[in-house]
Write a protein that holds these residues in place. Structure first.
Motif, PDB file in Angstrom:
ATOM      1  N   TRP A   1      38.981  19.162  57.045  1.00  0.00           N
ATOM      2  CA  TRP A   1      38.224  18.296  57.958  1.00  0.00           C
ATOM      3  C   TRP A   1      39.161  17.719  59.011  1.00  0.00           C
ATOM      4  CZ3 TRP A   1      35.368  13.132  56.258  1.00  0.00           C
ATOM      5  CH2 TRP A   1      34.716  12.600  57.363  1.00  0.00           C
TER       6      TRP A   1
ATOM      7  N   SER B   1      39.803  20.029  61.822  1.00  0.00           N
ATOM      8  CA  SER B   1      38.657  20.599  62.542  1.00  0.00           C
ATOM      9  C   SER B   1      38.669  20.187  64.002  1.00  0.00           C
ATOM     10  CB  SER B   1      37.336  20.181  61.872  1.00  0.00           C
ATOM     11  OG  SER B   1      37.255  20.731  60.583  1.00  0.00           O
TER      12      SER B   1
ATOM     13  N   CYS C   1      35.660  18.563  65.859  1.00  0.00           N
ATOM     14  CA  CYS C   1      35.019  17.403  65.253  1.00  0.00           C
ATOM     15  C   CYS C   1      35.523  16.083  65.819  1.00  0.00           C
ATOM     16  CB  CYS C   1      35.239  17.403  63.736  1.00  0.00           C
ATOM     17  SG  CYS C   1      34.389  16.034  62.907  1.00  0.00           S
TER      18      CYS C   1
ATOM     19  N   MET D   1      36.152  11.453  52.250  1.00  0.00           N
ATOM     20  CA  MET D   1      35.158  12.450  51.837  1.00  0.00           C
ATOM     21  C   MET D   1      35.102  12.602  50.314  1.00  0.00           C
ATOM     22  SD  MET D   1      34.596  16.269  53.189  1.00  0.00           S
ATOM     23  CE  MET D   1      36.206  16.878  52.695  1.00  0.00           C
TER      24      MET D   1
ATOM     25  N   PRO E   1      29.878  11.061  53.340  1.00  0.00           N
ATOM     26  CA  PRO E   1      30.475  12.355  53.692  1.00  0.00           C
ATOM     27  C   PRO E   1      30.907  13.066  52.410  1.00  0.00           C
ATOM     28  CG  PRO E   1      31.310  10.646  55.128  1.00  0.00           C
ATOM     29  CD  PRO E   1      30.556   9.947  54.025  1.00  0.00           C
TER      30      PRO E   1
ATOM     31  N   MET F   1      29.672  27.776  56.883  1.00  0.00           N
ATOM     32  CA  MET F   1      31.095  27.979  57.196  1.00  0.00           C
ATOM     33  C   MET F   1      31.910  28.213  55.927  1.00  0.00           C
ATOM     34  SD  MET F   1      31.765  25.284  60.319  1.00  0.00           S
ATOM     35  CE  MET F   1      33.100  26.185  61.080  1.00  0.00           C
TER      36      MET F   1
ATOM     37  N   PHE G   1      29.114  21.009  53.549  1.00  0.00           N
ATOM     38  CA  PHE G   1      29.691  19.691  53.816  1.00  0.00           C
ATOM     39  C   PHE G   1      28.777  18.896  54.754  1.00  0.00           C
ATOM     40  CE2 PHE G   1      30.958  20.572  58.160  1.00  0.00           C
ATOM     41  CZ  PHE G   1      31.297  21.929  58.187  1.00  0.00           C
ATOM     42  N   ASN G   2      28.733  17.594  54.566  1.00  0.00           N
ATOM     43  CA  ASN G   2      27.909  16.738  55.446  1.00  0.00           C
ATOM     44  C   ASN G   2      28.679  15.511  55.905  1.00  0.00           C
ATOM     45  OD1 ASN G   2      27.339  15.499  52.578  1.00  0.00           O
ATOM     46  ND2 ASN G   2      26.790  13.930  54.106  1.00  0.00           N
TER      47      ASN G   2
ATOM     48  N   TYR H   1      24.958  11.980  61.517  1.00  0.00           N
ATOM     49  CA  TYR H   1      24.766  12.487  62.876  1.00  0.00           C
ATOM     50  C   TYR H   1      25.417  11.570  63.911  1.00  0.00           C
ATOM     51  CZ  TYR H   1      21.414  16.395  62.554  1.00  0.00           C
ATOM     52  OH  TYR H   1      20.816  17.635  62.357  1.00  0.00           O
TER      53      TYR H   1
ATOM     54  N   GLU I   1      23.430  14.488  69.229  1.00  0.00           N
ATOM     55  CA  GLU I   1      23.140  15.817  68.670  1.00  0.00           C
ATOM     56  C   GLU I   1      21.631  16.035  68.575  1.00  0.00           C
ATOM     57  OE1 GLU I   1      25.823  17.165  65.352  1.00  0.00           O
ATOM     58  OE2 GLU I   1      26.075  15.011  65.163  1.00  0.00           O
TER      59      GLU I   1
ATOM     60  N   TRP J   1      34.125  20.779  73.014  1.00  0.00           N
ATOM     61  CA  TRP J   1      33.264  20.339  71.901  1.00  0.00           C
ATOM     62  C   TRP J   1      33.404  18.850  71.629  1.00  0.00           C
ATOM     63  CZ3 TRP J   1      30.390  22.881  67.736  1.00  0.00           C
ATOM     64  CH2 TRP J   1      30.081  24.216  68.026  1.00  0.00           C
TER      65      TRP J   1
ATOM     66  N   PHE K   1      37.896  25.084  58.276  1.00  0.00           N
ATOM     67  CA  PHE K   1      36.532  25.601  58.125  1.00  0.00           C
ATOM     68  C   PHE K   1      36.405  26.718  59.150  1.00  0.00           C
ATOM     69  CE2 PHE K   1      34.902  22.815  55.033  1.00  0.00           C
ATOM     70  CZ  PHE K   1      35.464  21.571  55.251  1.00  0.00           C
TER      71      PHE K   1
ATOM     72  N   TYR L   1      34.220  30.285  60.809  1.00  0.00           N
ATOM     73  CA  TYR L   1      32.958  31.006  60.941  1.00  0.00           C
ATOM     74  C   TYR L   1      33.032  32.258  60.079  1.00  0.00           C
ATOM     75  CZ  TYR L   1      32.202  28.145  65.135  1.00  0.00           C
ATOM     76  OH  TYR L   1      32.040  27.102  66.013  1.00  0.00           O
TER      77      TYR L   1
END
Ligand code: HEM
Ligand SMILES: N/C(=N/c1cccc(CO[C@@H]2CCNC2)c1)c1cccs1
Length: 350
Positions: free
Chosen positions: A55, A58, A61, A70, A103, A209, A223-224, A227, A231, A317, A343, A345
Protein backbone atom coordinates in the motif's frame (compact mmCIF):
# COMPACT_ATOMS: atom_id res chain seq x y z
CA UNK A 1 12.83 -15.28 -6.60
CA UNK A 2 15.79 -15.65 -4.26
CA UNK A 3 16.84 -12.05 -4.97
CA UNK A 4 13.33 -10.69 -4.48
CA UNK A 5 13.02 -12.69 -1.24
CA UNK A 6 16.36 -11.39 0.01
CA UNK A 7 15.47 -7.77 -0.86
CA UNK A 8 12.11 -8.02 0.92
CA UNK A 9 13.57 -9.66 4.04
CA UNK A 10 16.34 -7.03 4.15
CA UNK A 11 13.74 -4.22 4.18
CA UNK A 12 11.56 -6.08 6.67
CA UNK A 13 14.36 -6.74 9.17
CA UNK A 14 15.91 -3.28 8.79
CA UNK A 15 12.69 -1.26 9.08
CA UNK A 16 11.45 -3.34 11.99
CA UNK A 17 14.90 -2.99 13.64
CA UNK A 18 15.23 -6.74 14.02
CA UNK A 19 18.38 -8.61 15.11
CA UNK A 20 20.81 -9.12 12.17
CA UNK A 21 21.45 -12.67 13.40
CA UNK A 22 17.75 -13.47 12.96
CA UNK A 23 17.91 -11.87 9.49
CA UNK A 24 20.79 -14.16 8.52
CA UNK A 25 19.04 -17.25 9.87
CA UNK A 26 15.76 -16.37 8.10
CA UNK A 27 17.64 -15.85 4.80
CA UNK A 28 19.28 -19.28 5.04
CA UNK A 29 15.92 -20.88 5.90
CA UNK A 30 14.25 -19.21 2.89
CA UNK A 31 17.13 -20.08 0.54
CA UNK A 32 16.89 -23.73 1.63
CA UNK A 33 13.09 -23.77 1.12
CA UNK A 34 13.44 -22.24 -2.37
CA UNK A 35 16.18 -24.78 -3.16
CA UNK A 36 13.97 -27.66 -2.05
CA UNK A 37 10.52 -26.56 -3.27
CA UNK A 38 11.06 -23.73 -5.79
CA UNK A 39 9.20 -21.30 -3.52
CA UNK A 40 8.87 -20.36 0.15
CA UNK A 41 6.25 -19.38 2.71
CA UNK A 42 5.97 -15.95 4.29
CA UNK A 43 5.42 -15.87 8.05
CA UNK A 44 2.24 -14.04 9.13
CA UNK A 45 4.43 -11.15 10.34
CA UNK A 46 6.13 -10.91 6.92
CA UNK A 47 2.75 -11.07 5.13
CA UNK A 48 1.29 -8.40 7.42
CA UNK A 49 4.23 -6.07 6.89
CA UNK A 50 4.50 -6.83 3.15
CA UNK A 51 0.83 -5.98 2.50
CA UNK A 52 1.25 -2.63 4.30
CA UNK A 53 4.40 -1.94 2.25
CA UNK A 54 2.49 -2.70 -0.96
CA UNK A 55 0.00 0.00 0.00
CA UNK A 56 2.78 2.43 0.95
CA UNK A 57 4.35 1.76 -2.48
CA UNK A 58 1.13 2.34 -4.44
CA UNK A 59 2.10 5.29 -6.66
CA UNK A 60 -1.49 6.01 -7.75
CA UNK A 61 -2.87 6.19 -4.21
CA UNK A 62 -3.52 9.54 -2.48
CA UNK A 63 -4.65 7.77 0.71
CA UNK A 64 -1.31 6.31 1.82
CA UNK A 65 -0.92 8.28 5.09
CA UNK A 66 -2.71 5.47 6.94
CA UNK A 67 -0.65 2.57 5.50
CA UNK A 68 0.35 1.28 8.95
CA UNK A 69 -3.26 0.94 10.18
CA UNK A 70 -4.45 -1.64 7.65
CA UNK A 71 -5.99 -4.85 9.03
CA UNK A 72 -4.44 -7.92 7.37
CA UNK A 73 -6.61 -11.09 7.32
CA UNK A 74 -4.54 -14.21 6.51
CA UNK A 75 -6.73 -16.70 4.59
CA UNK A 76 -3.90 -18.53 2.77
CA UNK A 77 -4.93 -21.82 4.43
CA UNK A 78 -8.48 -21.71 2.96
CA UNK A 79 -9.11 -23.73 -0.23
CA UNK A 80 -12.75 -24.94 0.08
CA UNK A 81 -15.24 -22.87 -1.95
CA UNK A 82 -17.76 -22.48 0.91
CA UNK A 83 -15.01 -21.16 3.18
CA UNK A 84 -13.76 -18.75 0.51
CA UNK A 85 -17.29 -17.40 0.03
CA UNK A 86 -17.67 -16.94 3.80
CA UNK A 87 -14.26 -15.22 4.03
CA UNK A 88 -15.26 -12.76 1.28
CA UNK A 89 -18.57 -11.92 2.94
CA UNK A 90 -16.79 -11.64 6.31
CA UNK A 91 -14.37 -9.13 4.72
CA UNK A 92 -17.32 -6.96 3.62
CA UNK A 93 -18.93 -7.09 7.11
CA UNK A 94 -15.66 -6.52 8.99
CA UNK A 95 -14.47 -3.64 6.76
CA UNK A 96 -17.90 -1.93 6.70
CA UNK A 97 -18.05 -1.88 10.50
CA UNK A 98 -21.50 -0.18 10.41
CA UNK A 99 -20.01 2.73 8.44
CA UNK A 100 -16.82 3.37 10.41
CA UNK A 101 -14.81 1.75 7.60
CA UNK A 102 -11.66 -0.22 8.48
CA UNK A 103 -8.95 -0.38 5.77
CA UNK A 104 -8.59 -4.16 5.39
CA UNK A 105 -6.96 -6.75 3.10
CA UNK A 106 -7.74 -10.48 2.94
CA UNK A 107 -4.96 -12.62 1.43
CA UNK A 108 -5.99 -15.94 -0.12
CA UNK A 109 -3.97 -18.99 -1.23
CA UNK A 110 -2.16 -18.31 -4.57
CA UNK A 111 -4.49 -20.79 -6.38
CA UNK A 112 -7.56 -18.58 -5.73
CA UNK A 113 -8.72 -15.97 -8.26
CA UNK A 114 -11.63 -13.49 -7.85
CA UNK A 115 -13.37 -12.44 -11.09
CA UNK A 116 -15.00 -9.28 -9.66
CA UNK A 117 -13.24 -5.92 -10.15
CA UNK A 118 -14.63 -4.88 -6.75
CA UNK A 119 -16.49 -7.13 -4.26
CA UNK A 120 -19.42 -4.68 -4.31
CA UNK A 121 -20.36 -3.13 -7.65
CA UNK A 122 -23.52 -2.42 -9.67
CA UNK A 123 -24.51 -4.41 -12.76
CA UNK A 124 -24.47 -2.96 -16.28
CA UNK A 125 -27.02 -4.03 -18.91
CA UNK A 126 -27.09 -3.27 -22.65
CA UNK A 127 -30.78 -2.73 -23.56
CA UNK A 128 -30.93 -1.88 -27.29
CA UNK A 129 -29.03 1.41 -27.67
CA UNK A 130 -29.15 2.32 -23.98
CA UNK A 131 -27.15 1.05 -21.02
CA UNK A 132 -28.86 0.50 -17.66
CA UNK A 133 -26.63 0.64 -14.55
CA UNK A 134 -22.81 0.83 -14.52
CA UNK A 135 -21.31 0.58 -18.02
CA UNK A 136 -17.99 -0.44 -16.41
CA UNK A 137 -19.72 -3.71 -15.38
CA UNK A 138 -21.09 -4.76 -18.80
CA UNK A 139 -18.64 -7.61 -19.47
CA UNK A 140 -18.65 -8.92 -15.89
CA UNK A 141 -22.48 -8.78 -15.74
CA UNK A 142 -22.58 -10.95 -18.89
CA UNK A 143 -20.31 -13.49 -17.14
CA UNK A 144 -22.66 -13.52 -14.14
CA UNK A 145 -25.68 -14.12 -16.41
CA UNK A 146 -23.78 -16.85 -18.29
CA UNK A 147 -23.24 -18.57 -14.93
CA UNK A 148 -26.97 -18.40 -14.11
CA UNK A 149 -27.32 -15.11 -12.23
CA UNK A 150 -30.36 -12.95 -13.03
CA UNK A 151 -30.47 -9.27 -12.06
CA UNK A 152 -33.63 -7.19 -11.55
CA UNK A 153 -32.55 -4.81 -14.33
CA UNK A 154 -32.42 -1.69 -12.13
CA UNK A 155 -29.52 0.82 -12.37
CA UNK A 156 -28.28 -0.31 -8.93
CA UNK A 157 -28.34 -4.15 -8.90
CA UNK A 158 -25.50 -5.42 -6.66
CA UNK A 159 -23.55 -8.09 -8.57
CA UNK A 160 -22.76 -11.54 -7.14
CA UNK A 161 -19.25 -12.75 -6.26
CA UNK A 162 -17.46 -15.02 -8.75
CA UNK A 163 -14.23 -16.78 -7.72
CA UNK A 164 -12.21 -19.77 -8.94
CA UNK A 165 -9.83 -22.22 -7.23
CA UNK A 166 -7.09 -23.38 -9.63
CA UNK A 167 -8.73 -24.80 -12.78
CA UNK A 168 -11.99 -25.71 -11.06
CA UNK A 169 -15.32 -24.34 -12.37
CA UNK A 170 -15.92 -20.72 -11.23
CA UNK A 171 -18.20 -20.42 -8.17
CA UNK A 172 -20.96 -17.74 -8.15
CA UNK A 173 -22.31 -16.48 -4.81
CA UNK A 174 -25.01 -13.88 -4.06
CA UNK A 175 -24.03 -11.32 -1.39
CA UNK A 176 -26.69 -11.19 1.38
CA UNK A 177 -28.34 -7.73 0.92
CA UNK A 178 -28.05 -6.88 4.66
CA UNK A 179 -24.25 -7.04 4.29
CA UNK A 180 -24.16 -4.30 1.62
CA UNK A 181 -24.28 -0.80 3.15
CA UNK A 182 -25.48 1.86 0.68
CA UNK A 183 -25.85 5.64 0.99
CA UNK A 184 -28.93 7.40 -0.44
CA UNK A 185 -27.91 10.80 -1.87
CA UNK A 186 -29.49 14.07 -0.67
CA UNK A 187 -28.32 17.69 -0.85
CA UNK A 188 -28.10 19.97 2.23
CA UNK A 189 -29.69 22.96 0.41
CA UNK A 190 -31.67 21.35 -2.47
CA UNK A 191 -34.55 19.20 -1.09
CA UNK A 192 -35.56 18.07 -4.63
CA UNK A 193 -32.17 16.37 -5.03
CA UNK A 194 -33.69 13.13 -3.64
CA UNK A 195 -36.02 13.05 -6.70
CA UNK A 196 -32.94 11.83 -8.64
CA UNK A 197 -33.09 8.62 -6.52
CA UNK A 198 -29.30 8.37 -6.53
CA UNK A 199 -27.29 6.15 -4.16
CA UNK A 200 -23.88 4.52 -4.01
CA UNK A 201 -22.32 1.65 -2.01
CA UNK A 202 -20.28 2.56 1.04
CA UNK A 203 -17.14 0.43 0.70
CA UNK A 204 -14.84 0.15 -2.35
CA UNK A 205 -13.10 -3.25 -2.21
CA UNK A 206 -10.66 -3.84 -5.11
CA UNK A 207 -10.49 -7.56 -5.85
CA UNK A 208 -8.88 -7.70 -9.31
CA UNK A 209 -5.27 -6.78 -8.45
CA UNK A 210 -2.39 -9.15 -7.61
CA UNK A 211 -0.38 -8.64 -4.41
CA UNK A 212 3.36 -9.36 -4.84
CA UNK A 213 5.60 -9.68 -1.76
CA UNK A 214 9.23 -10.87 -1.92
CA UNK A 215 8.57 -12.63 -5.24
CA UNK A 216 5.48 -14.45 -3.96
CA UNK A 217 2.28 -13.60 -5.90
CA UNK A 218 -1.27 -13.57 -4.51
CA UNK A 219 -3.79 -13.13 -7.35
CA UNK A 220 -6.64 -12.88 -4.81
CA UNK A 221 -6.00 -10.26 -2.11
CA UNK A 222 -9.08 -7.96 -1.95
CA UNK A 223 -8.37 -4.67 -0.20
CA UNK A 224 -10.56 -1.72 0.82
CA UNK A 225 -10.24 1.79 2.13
CA UNK A 226 -12.94 4.45 2.16
CA UNK A 227 -13.97 6.57 -0.82
CA UNK A 228 -12.70 9.99 -1.74
CA UNK A 229 -15.92 11.86 -2.62
CA UNK A 230 -14.83 12.83 -6.15
CA UNK A 231 -14.60 9.15 -7.17
CA UNK A 232 -18.39 8.93 -6.83
CA UNK A 233 -19.40 12.55 -7.53
CA UNK A 234 -16.92 13.55 -10.23
CA UNK A 235 -16.51 10.22 -12.04
CA UNK A 236 -18.90 7.31 -11.30
CA UNK A 237 -22.09 9.42 -11.31
CA UNK A 238 -20.79 12.25 -13.56
CA UNK A 239 -18.98 10.65 -16.53
CA UNK A 240 -21.18 10.64 -19.67
CA UNK A 241 -20.30 6.97 -20.30
CA UNK A 242 -21.10 6.09 -16.63
CA UNK A 243 -24.26 7.37 -14.84
CA UNK A 244 -24.19 10.76 -16.70
CA UNK A 245 -26.07 12.71 -13.99
CA UNK A 246 -24.82 16.28 -14.64
CA UNK A 247 -27.72 17.29 -16.95
CA UNK A 248 -30.27 16.02 -14.39
CA UNK A 249 -28.54 17.93 -11.58
CA UNK A 250 -28.37 21.06 -13.79
CA UNK A 251 -32.13 20.74 -14.47
CA UNK A 252 -32.76 20.67 -10.72
CA UNK A 253 -30.65 23.79 -10.27
CA UNK A 254 -32.31 25.46 -13.31
CA UNK A 255 -28.92 26.18 -14.89
CA UNK A 256 -28.58 27.39 -18.50
CA UNK A 257 -27.37 24.27 -20.34
CA UNK A 258 -27.53 26.00 -23.75
CA UNK A 259 -24.08 27.57 -23.45
CA UNK A 260 -20.91 25.82 -22.28
CA UNK A 261 -19.64 29.17 -21.03
CA UNK A 262 -22.35 29.34 -18.37
CA UNK A 263 -20.18 26.68 -16.65
CA UNK A 264 -23.36 24.74 -15.88
CA UNK A 265 -21.38 21.47 -15.88
CA UNK A 266 -18.96 22.81 -13.27
CA UNK A 267 -21.81 24.09 -11.05
CA UNK A 268 -23.66 20.78 -11.34
CA UNK A 269 -20.43 18.91 -10.58
CA UNK A 270 -19.81 20.88 -7.38
CA UNK A 271 -23.36 20.37 -6.09
CA UNK A 272 -23.27 16.63 -6.92
CA UNK A 273 -20.03 16.32 -4.93
CA UNK A 274 -21.48 18.39 -2.07
CA UNK A 275 -24.40 15.93 -2.00
CA UNK A 276 -22.06 12.88 -1.89
CA UNK A 277 -19.99 14.21 1.02
CA UNK A 278 -23.11 15.45 2.88
CA UNK A 279 -24.97 12.13 2.49
CA UNK A 280 -22.06 9.89 3.54
CA UNK A 281 -21.38 12.04 6.61
CA UNK A 282 -25.06 12.30 7.55
CA UNK A 283 -25.41 8.50 7.32
CA UNK A 284 -22.24 7.92 9.38
CA UNK A 285 -20.18 6.40 6.57
CA UNK A 286 -16.44 7.19 6.31
CA UNK A 287 -15.47 9.35 3.32
CA UNK A 288 -12.82 12.00 2.61
CA UNK A 289 -13.09 15.15 0.47
CA UNK A 290 -10.32 15.70 -2.08
CA UNK A 291 -8.91 18.74 -0.20
CA UNK A 292 -8.53 16.86 3.08
CA UNK A 293 -7.14 13.85 1.21
CA UNK A 294 -4.46 16.06 -0.39
CA UNK A 295 -3.55 17.55 3.01
CA UNK A 296 -3.23 14.02 4.42
CA UNK A 297 -1.06 13.03 1.45
CA UNK A 298 1.19 16.06 2.20
CA UNK A 299 1.55 14.73 5.76
CA UNK A 300 2.45 11.31 4.27
CA UNK A 301 5.17 12.94 2.12
CA UNK A 302 6.59 14.72 5.18
CA UNK A 303 6.44 11.58 7.35
CA UNK A 304 8.25 9.51 4.69
CA UNK A 305 10.90 12.17 4.19
CA UNK A 306 11.57 12.21 7.96
CA UNK A 307 12.13 8.45 7.72
CA UNK A 308 14.61 9.02 4.86
CA UNK A 309 12.35 7.34 2.29
CA UNK A 310 11.51 8.81 -1.15
CA UNK A 311 7.82 9.07 -1.98
CA UNK A 312 7.05 7.80 -5.49
CA UNK A 313 3.80 8.64 -7.25
CA UNK A 314 1.85 8.84 -10.51
CA UNK A 315 0.99 12.53 -10.88
CA UNK A 316 -1.93 12.03 -13.29
CA UNK A 317 -3.65 9.69 -10.77
CA UNK A 318 -2.72 11.57 -7.59
CA UNK A 319 -4.40 14.84 -8.70
CA UNK A 320 -8.14 14.72 -7.97
CA UNK A 321 -10.54 14.88 -10.98
CA UNK A 322 -12.14 18.05 -9.56
CA UNK A 323 -10.35 21.37 -8.88
CA UNK A 324 -6.94 19.62 -9.10
CA UNK A 325 -4.96 22.89 -9.08
CA UNK A 326 -6.38 23.79 -5.66
CA UNK A 327 -4.22 20.97 -4.18
CA UNK A 328 -0.43 20.98 -3.65
CA UNK A 329 -0.16 17.74 -5.63
CA UNK A 330 -0.88 19.56 -8.93
CA UNK A 331 2.08 21.92 -8.45
CA UNK A 332 4.90 19.40 -8.06
CA UNK A 333 6.34 16.48 -10.06
CA UNK A 334 6.37 12.86 -8.81
CA UNK A 335 8.89 10.08 -9.45
CA UNK A 336 6.89 7.15 -10.87
CA UNK A 337 9.47 4.46 -10.05
CA UNK A 338 7.80 1.11 -9.27
CA UNK A 339 8.71 -0.46 -5.91
CA UNK A 340 8.10 -3.93 -4.42
CA UNK A 341 6.02 -5.17 -2.57
CA UNK A 342 3.27 -3.95 -4.88
CA UNK A 343 -0.31 -4.30 -6.14
CA UNK A 344 -0.19 -5.24 -9.83
CA UNK A 345 -2.65 -5.46 -12.70
CA UNK A 346 -3.40 -8.91 -14.04
CA UNK A 347 -5.40 -10.01 -17.12
CA UNK A 348 -9.12 -10.67 -16.57
CA UNK A 349 -9.72 -14.41 -15.94
CA UNK A 350 -12.74 -14.29 -18.31
C1 HEM B 1 -8.06 4.58 3.31
C2 HEM B 1 -8.60 5.29 2.33
C3 HEM B 1 -8.10 5.33 0.91
C4 HEM B 1 -8.38 6.33 0.04
C5 HEM B 1 -9.24 7.58 0.33
C6 HEM B 1 -7.74 6.00 -1.21
C7 HEM B 1 -7.88 6.78 -2.36
C8 HEM B 1 -7.50 6.34 -3.61
C9 HEM B 1 -7.92 6.96 -4.85
C10 HEM B 1 -8.84 8.18 -4.97
C11 HEM B 1 -7.35 6.27 -5.86
C12 HEM B 1 -7.50 6.55 -7.36
C13 HEM B 1 -8.67 5.66 -7.82
C14 HEM B 1 -9.17 6.07 -9.20
O1 HEM B 1 -8.80 7.14 -9.67
O2 HEM B 1 -9.96 5.29 -9.75
C15 HEM B 1 -6.56 5.21 -5.27
C16 HEM B 1 -5.83 4.31 -6.00
C17 HEM B 1 -5.21 3.20 -5.43
N1 HEM B 1 -5.19 2.87 -4.10
FE1 HEM B 1 -5.88 3.97 -2.55
N2 HEM B 1 -7.05 4.83 -1.10
C18 HEM B 1 -7.26 4.37 0.19
C19 HEM B 1 -6.79 3.17 0.70
C20 HEM B 1 -6.08 2.22 -0.02
C21 HEM B 1 -5.72 0.91 0.48
C22 HEM B 1 -6.10 0.37 1.86
C23 HEM B 1 -5.01 0.30 -0.50
C24 HEM B 1 -4.37 -1.06 -0.55
C25 HEM B 1 -4.04 -1.73 0.56
C26 HEM B 1 -4.94 1.23 -1.64
C27 HEM B 1 -4.29 0.96 -2.82
C28 HEM B 1 -4.50 1.69 -3.99
C29 HEM B 1 -4.05 1.25 -5.31
C30 HEM B 1 -3.24 -0.01 -5.62
C31 HEM B 1 -4.50 2.21 -6.22
C32 HEM B 1 -4.30 2.21 -7.76
C33 HEM B 1 -5.40 1.34 -8.36
C34 HEM B 1 -5.25 1.16 -9.86
O3 HEM B 1 -4.08 1.22 -10.35
O4 HEM B 1 -6.30 0.96 -10.54
N3 HEM B 1 -5.59 2.39 -1.31
N4 HEM B 1 -6.67 5.28 -3.90
N1 LIG C 1 -11.07 4.69 -2.50
C1 LIG C 1 -10.62 3.72 -3.30
N2 LIG C 1 -10.56 3.94 -4.60
C2 LIG C 1 -9.99 3.14 -5.55
C3 LIG C 1 -8.73 2.56 -5.35
C4 LIG C 1 -8.18 1.75 -6.35
C5 LIG C 1 -8.87 1.54 -7.56
C6 LIG C 1 -10.12 2.12 -7.72
C7 LIG C 1 -10.89 1.86 -8.96
O1 LIG C 1 -10.03 2.04 -10.06
C8 LIG C 1 -10.73 1.90 -11.27
C9 LIG C 1 -9.75 1.75 -12.38
C10 LIG C 1 -9.37 3.16 -12.76
N3 LIG C 1 -10.34 4.03 -12.11
C11 LIG C 1 -11.43 3.18 -11.57
C12 LIG C 1 -10.68 2.91 -6.76
C13 LIG C 1 -10.19 2.43 -2.75
C14 LIG C 1 -10.52 1.15 -3.14
C15 LIG C 1 -9.88 0.16 -2.36
C16 LIG C 1 -9.08 0.69 -1.39
S1 LIG C 1 -9.15 2.36 -1.43
Amino acid sequence: MKTQAHQFLKHFFEEEHKDPVDFHNRCSEVAAEIEATGTYSLTYEELNYGAKLAWRNSNKCIGRLFWKTMHVRDCRHIQQSEEIADALIDHIRYATNQGKIKPTITVFHPSVRIWNHQLIRYAGYQVGETIIGDSDSLAFTQQCERLGWEGKGTPFDVLPLIFQVGDEEPVIVRIPPDVVLEVQLSHPEVPAFTDLSLKWYAVPIISSMKLEIGGIEFPAAPFNGWYMGTEIGARNLADEHRYNQLPAVADLLQLNQKSASSLWKDRALVELNVAVLHSFREQGVSIVDHHTAAIQFKQFEEQESKKGRDVTGTWSWLIPPMSPATTHVFHKPYDNTKKSPAFLYQPNPY
